[in-house]
Design an enzyme around this catalytic site. Structure first.
Site, PDB file in Angstrom:
ATOM      1  N   SER A  40      95.212  18.186 111.736  1.00 52.71           N
ATOM      2  CA  SER A  40      96.362  17.462 111.184  1.00 52.71           C
ATOM      3  C   SER A  40      96.249  17.518 109.661  1.00 52.71           C
ATOM      4  O   SER A  40      96.040  16.522 108.993  1.00 52.71           O
ATOM      5  CB  SER A  40      96.398  16.017 111.685  1.00 52.71           C
ATOM      6  OG  SER A  40      95.305  15.274 111.203  1.00 52.71           O
ATOM      7  N   HIS A 144      94.860  15.889 117.895  1.00 45.06           N
ATOM      8  CA  HIS A 144      93.476  16.140 118.325  1.00 45.06           C
ATOM      9  C   HIS A 144      93.312  16.235 119.833  1.00 45.06           C
ATOM     10  O   HIS A 144      92.225  16.508 120.325  1.00 45.06           O
ATOM     11  CB  HIS A 144      92.543  15.046 117.783  1.00 45.06           C
ATOM     12  CG  HIS A 144      92.420  15.085 116.295  1.00 45.06           C
ATOM     13  ND1 HIS A 144      91.836  14.081 115.576  1.00 45.06           N
ATOM     14  CD2 HIS A 144      92.812  16.013 115.387  1.00 45.06           C
ATOM     15  CE1 HIS A 144      91.869  14.387 114.285  1.00 45.06           C
ATOM     16  NE2 HIS A 144      92.472  15.550 114.148  1.00 45.06           N
ATOM     17  N   GLU A 153      94.060   8.216 115.894  1.00 44.19           N
ATOM     18  CA  GLU A 153      92.692   7.711 116.024  1.00 44.19           C
ATOM     19  C   GLU A 153      92.657   6.190 116.053  1.00 44.19           C
ATOM     20  O   GLU A 153      93.246   5.532 115.198  1.00 44.19           O
ATOM     21  CB  GLU A 153      91.834   8.174 114.830  1.00 44.19           C
ATOM     22  CG  GLU A 153      91.766   9.678 114.689  1.00 44.19           C
ATOM     23  CD  GLU A 153      91.152  10.139 113.362  1.00 44.19           C
ATOM     24  OE1 GLU A 153      90.374   9.376 112.754  1.00 44.19           O
ATOM     25  OE2 GLU A 153      91.465  11.265 112.945  1.00 44.19           O
ATOM     26  N   GLU A 194      87.430  15.195 118.231  1.00 41.88           N
ATOM     27  CA  GLU A 194      86.377  14.470 117.516  1.00 41.88           C
ATOM     28  C   GLU A 194      85.479  13.668 118.452  1.00 41.88           C
ATOM     29  O   GLU A 194      84.690  12.832 118.003  1.00 41.88           O
ATOM     30  CB  GLU A 194      87.004  13.545 116.458  1.00 41.88           C
ATOM     31  CG  GLU A 194      87.718  14.327 115.359  1.00 41.88           C
ATOM     32  CD  GLU A 194      88.291  13.438 114.273  1.00 41.88           C
ATOM     33  OE1 GLU A 194      88.260  12.198 114.411  1.00 41.88           O
ATOM     34  OE2 GLU A 194      88.795  14.000 113.269  1.00 41.88           O
ATOM     35  N   ASP A 230      93.799   5.618 112.394  1.00 49.94           N
ATOM     36  CA  ASP A 230      94.401   6.680 111.594  1.00 49.94           C
ATOM     37  C   ASP A 230      95.686   7.072 112.306  1.00 49.94           C
ATOM     38  O   ASP A 230      95.643   7.668 113.389  1.00 49.94           O
ATOM     39  CB  ASP A 230      93.466   7.888 111.460  1.00 49.94           C
ATOM     40  CG  ASP A 230      94.098   8.996 110.622  1.00 49.94           C
ATOM     41  OD1 ASP A 230      95.240   8.810 110.143  1.00 49.94           O
ATOM     42  OD2 ASP A 230      93.457  10.051 110.447  1.00 49.94           O
ATOM     43  N   GLU A 286      94.873   4.065 108.182  1.00 48.21           N
ATOM     44  CA  GLU A 286      94.984   5.322 107.429  1.00 48.21           C
ATOM     45  C   GLU A 286      96.314   6.003 107.730  1.00 48.21           C
ATOM     46  O   GLU A 286      96.761   6.012 108.872  1.00 48.21           O
ATOM     47  CB  GLU A 286      93.810   6.221 107.849  1.00 48.21           C
ATOM     48  CG  GLU A 286      93.775   7.588 107.185  1.00 48.21           C
ATOM     49  CD  GLU A 286      92.584   8.405 107.686  1.00 48.21           C
ATOM     50  OE1 GLU A 286      91.526   7.805 108.002  1.00 48.21           O
ATOM     51  OE2 GLU A 286      92.710   9.639 107.780  1.00 48.21           O
ATOM     52  N   LYS A 338      87.796  14.232 101.655  1.00 45.32           N
ATOM     53  CA  LYS A 338      87.364  15.379 102.439  1.00 45.32           C
ATOM     54  C   LYS A 338      87.156  16.524 101.464  1.00 45.32           C
ATOM     55  O   LYS A 338      88.141  17.072 100.932  1.00 45.32           O
ATOM     56  CB  LYS A 338      88.458  15.761 103.442  1.00 45.32           C
ATOM     57  CG  LYS A 338      88.727  14.730 104.533  1.00 45.32           C
ATOM     58  CD  LYS A 338      90.034  15.061 105.260  1.00 45.32           C
ATOM     59  CE  LYS A 338      90.179  14.309 106.574  1.00 45.32           C
ATOM     60  NZ  LYS A 338      91.560  14.453 107.138  1.00 45.32           N
ATOM     61  N   HIS A 366      84.731  13.408 107.665  1.00 43.03           N
ATOM     62  CA  HIS A 366      84.652  14.688 108.384  1.00 43.03           C
ATOM     63  C   HIS A 366      86.054  15.251 108.598  1.00 43.03           C
ATOM     64  O   HIS A 366      87.040  14.644 108.186  1.00 43.03           O
ATOM     65  CB  HIS A 366      83.958  14.472 109.741  1.00 43.03           C
ATOM     66  CG  HIS A 366      84.742  13.611 110.712  1.00 43.03           C
ATOM     67  ND1 HIS A 366      84.396  13.470 112.037  1.00 43.03           N
ATOM     68  CD2 HIS A 366      85.851  12.829 110.558  1.00 43.03           C
ATOM     69  CE1 HIS A 366      85.261  12.670 112.644  1.00 43.03           C
ATOM     70  NE2 HIS A 366      86.140  12.262 111.773  1.00 43.03           N
ATOM     71  N   LYS A 389      83.814   8.155 107.564  1.00 44.53           N
ATOM     72  CA  LYS A 389      84.458   8.385 108.855  1.00 44.53           C
ATOM     73  C   LYS A 389      83.947   9.703 109.392  1.00 44.53           C
ATOM     74  O   LYS A 389      84.278  10.765 108.867  1.00 44.53           O
ATOM     75  CB  LYS A 389      85.983   8.436 108.652  1.00 44.53           C
ATOM     76  CG  LYS A 389      86.761   8.467 109.955  1.00 44.53           C
ATOM     77  CD  LYS A 389      88.261   8.365 109.726  1.00 44.53           C
ATOM     78  CE  LYS A 389      88.906   9.724 109.653  1.00 44.53           C
ATOM     79  NZ  LYS A 389      90.355   9.719 109.946  1.00 44.53           N
TER      80      LYS A 389
HETATM   81  P1  PGA Z   1      91.982  16.553 110.620  1.00 41.79           P
HETATM   82  O1  PGA Z   1      92.044  15.049 111.091  1.00 41.79           O
HETATM   83  O2  PGA Z   1      90.595  16.885 110.253  1.00 41.79           O
HETATM   84  O3  PGA Z   1      92.470  17.269 111.863  1.00 41.79           O
HETATM   85  O4  PGA Z   1      92.943  16.675 109.474  1.00 41.79           O
HETATM   86  C1  PGA Z   1      91.289  14.035 110.541  1.00 41.79           C
HETATM   87  C2  PGA Z   1      92.148  13.036 109.855  1.00 41.79           C
HETATM   88  O5  PGA Z   1      93.398  13.127 109.868  1.00 41.79           O
HETATM   89  O6  PGA Z   1      91.623  12.114 109.253  1.00 41.79           O
HETATM   90 ZN    ZN Z   2      93.618  11.192 108.622  1.00 45.22          ZN
END
Ligand code: PGA
Ligand code: ZN
Length: 411
Positions: A40, A144, A153, A194, A230, A286, A338, A366, A389
């Site tokens: 995403s 996911h 999430e 995840e 999230d 989030e 990230k 992550h 996270k």
């Molecule tokens: P992604 O999802 O690593 O698939 O972008 C994690 C997130 O959205 O926090």
């Molecule tokens: Zn996110």
């Protein structure tokens, strides 16, 4: 000095190819790191190139800028050289996947020579005493997992944990308890990318289950365990204009949020999220709104920002310029970090420092596609991030969590 930089394709946790980099220094230092990968992904992230292309470009442009020229311990110098090798704003030439793997491998090579742990090299001599609270994905869907919850999430947040180890174990206990509650309801569930349970249930049912699970685990462990979300709302936002090129930073906000069968306007989405924060005492929310909607983020933060963390992931993409705009607008009160969204450790640290100076909490994170690489655990400790996270179960997630437990023992 760096003697050589090597690249190879390896597998990530989804079974997709990703970039691994190795840095060898003239004095025998060795560092290896691999790039994670999102599903995403935010619209404004640095560009992940196809792996073979990213590796070819890095071999041609990045390695020669580092070999015999840069010192692995000079992370700013290394990262500036990676930027210079690329020459674009968003790593579209060499790939953010090659860039971040190189940046992290150089840091590890430096620690090998220095004989210091990575968190200390990145953070300095006085780091390692504060530990991030791990936010643990326990159930979800979105991008996911197919046929699961609309919200991406549901995250356990063991905010009262006395140690990182207790926090990590509490999250695993919430994950296990959620699994039990699901099977009691006859909802057999696979796991998403995840490691979170991915049942085909409505979000409303997931709220009930996670709420019960965190209460049970709080009782069992004897400290406060809350939960967060999230929502990855950019994935569920449908612009009103048919061909809407949503390039403006002040989205008109007149599109619709489509979460499963629920369709909401921006105002309704804000009301909905504010209601959830109250009803479930959420510790964390989030991406509750679209990645272009600074205004909506600001409205929601105004309403619930003193009760909960409102975090920008796709909104900020670890980018100081987008964060600066967000701070000016009052959008969110925390930032997801990230390193592969922005391409180097230096850029990630810049975002964290800007956030911290402005009272925004940094949540080091992550990606849904991960490897055994543990750099983000060290980064979180190095910058005193209040949260990390990085999942709950599964080897590529526990690699980071177990590393945090080890660092805490060392420190
Ligand atoms: P992604 O999802 O690593 O698939 O972008 C994690 C997130 O959205 O926090
Ligand atoms: Zn996110």
């Amino acid at each position: 000095r760096i003697e050589s930089v090597r690249y190879r394709p390896i597998l990530d946790s989804r079974g997709n190819k990703t970039v691994e980099a190795e840095v060898v220094t003239e004095d025998g230092g060795f560092g290896r790191a691999a790039a994670p990968s999102g599903a995403s992904t935010g619209e404004y992230e640095a560009v992940e190139l196809p792996v073979e292309e990213a590796i070819a470009a890095a071999r041609e442009h990045v390695a020669p800028r580092l070999e015999g020229r840069e010192f692995a311990a000079d992370q700013r110098g290394v990262d500036a050289a990676i930027h210079a090798a690329d020459g674009t704003e968003n790593f579209s030439d060499v790939g953010a996947n090659s860039a971040v793997a190189t940046s992290m491998a150089a840091a590890k090579a430096a620690t090998d020579v220095l004989g210091a742990p990575l968190y200390q090299h990145l953070g300095g001599a006085f780091r390692g005493r504060n530990f991030p609270v791990p936010l643990g994905n326990v159930v979800g869907g979105g991008e996911h997992a197919a046929d699961a919850t609309a919200i991406q999430e549901f995250l356990a947040a063991p905010v009262g944990a006395p140690s990182v180890r207790q926090a990590v174990f509490a999250n695993a206990a919430v994950h296990e308890r959620v699994g039990e509650l699901l099977s009691e309801r006859g909802e057999a569930a696979a796991k998403g990318d995840e490691g979170a349970w991915a049942p085909s249930i409505e979000d409303a049912a997931a709220f009930e289950i996670v709420d019960e699970a965190v209460d049970d685990v709080a009782d069992e462990f004897g400290f406060d365990v809350r939960f967060g979300l999230d929502m990855a709302a950019a994935e569920c936002y449908e612009d009103s204009e048919e061909q809407g090129s949503s390039n403006s930073r002040t989205s008109s906000g007149d599109g619709e949020y489509v979460f499963g069968d629920e369709v909401r306007s921006t105002a309704e989405q804000i009301d909905y999220v504010a209601g959830l924060v109250d009803e479930y005492d959420l510790a964390y929310v989030e991406d509750p709104l679209d990645e272009n909607d600074y205004e909506g983020f600001a409205d929601l933060t105004e309403r619930v920002g003193d009760q909960t963390l409102v975090c920008g992931d796709d909104l900020f993409v670890t980018n100081v310029e987008r964060l600066r705009d967000g701070i000016a607008a009052g959008a969110a009160n925390s930032i997801l970090v990230k390193p592969n969204q922005i391409g180097t450790l230096s850029d990630a640290v810049d975002a964290i420092e800007l956030a911290t100076r402005n009272g925004y909490d940094a949540v080091v994170s992550h990606r849904s596609g991960e490897t055994e690489d543990t750099t983000i655990a060290h980064l979180a400790v190095a910058v005193d991030a209040p949260f990390i996270k990085t999942g709950t179960v599964g080897g590529e997630r526990t690699a980071k969590l177990n590393e945090l437990i080890r660092i805490a023992d060392e420190a």
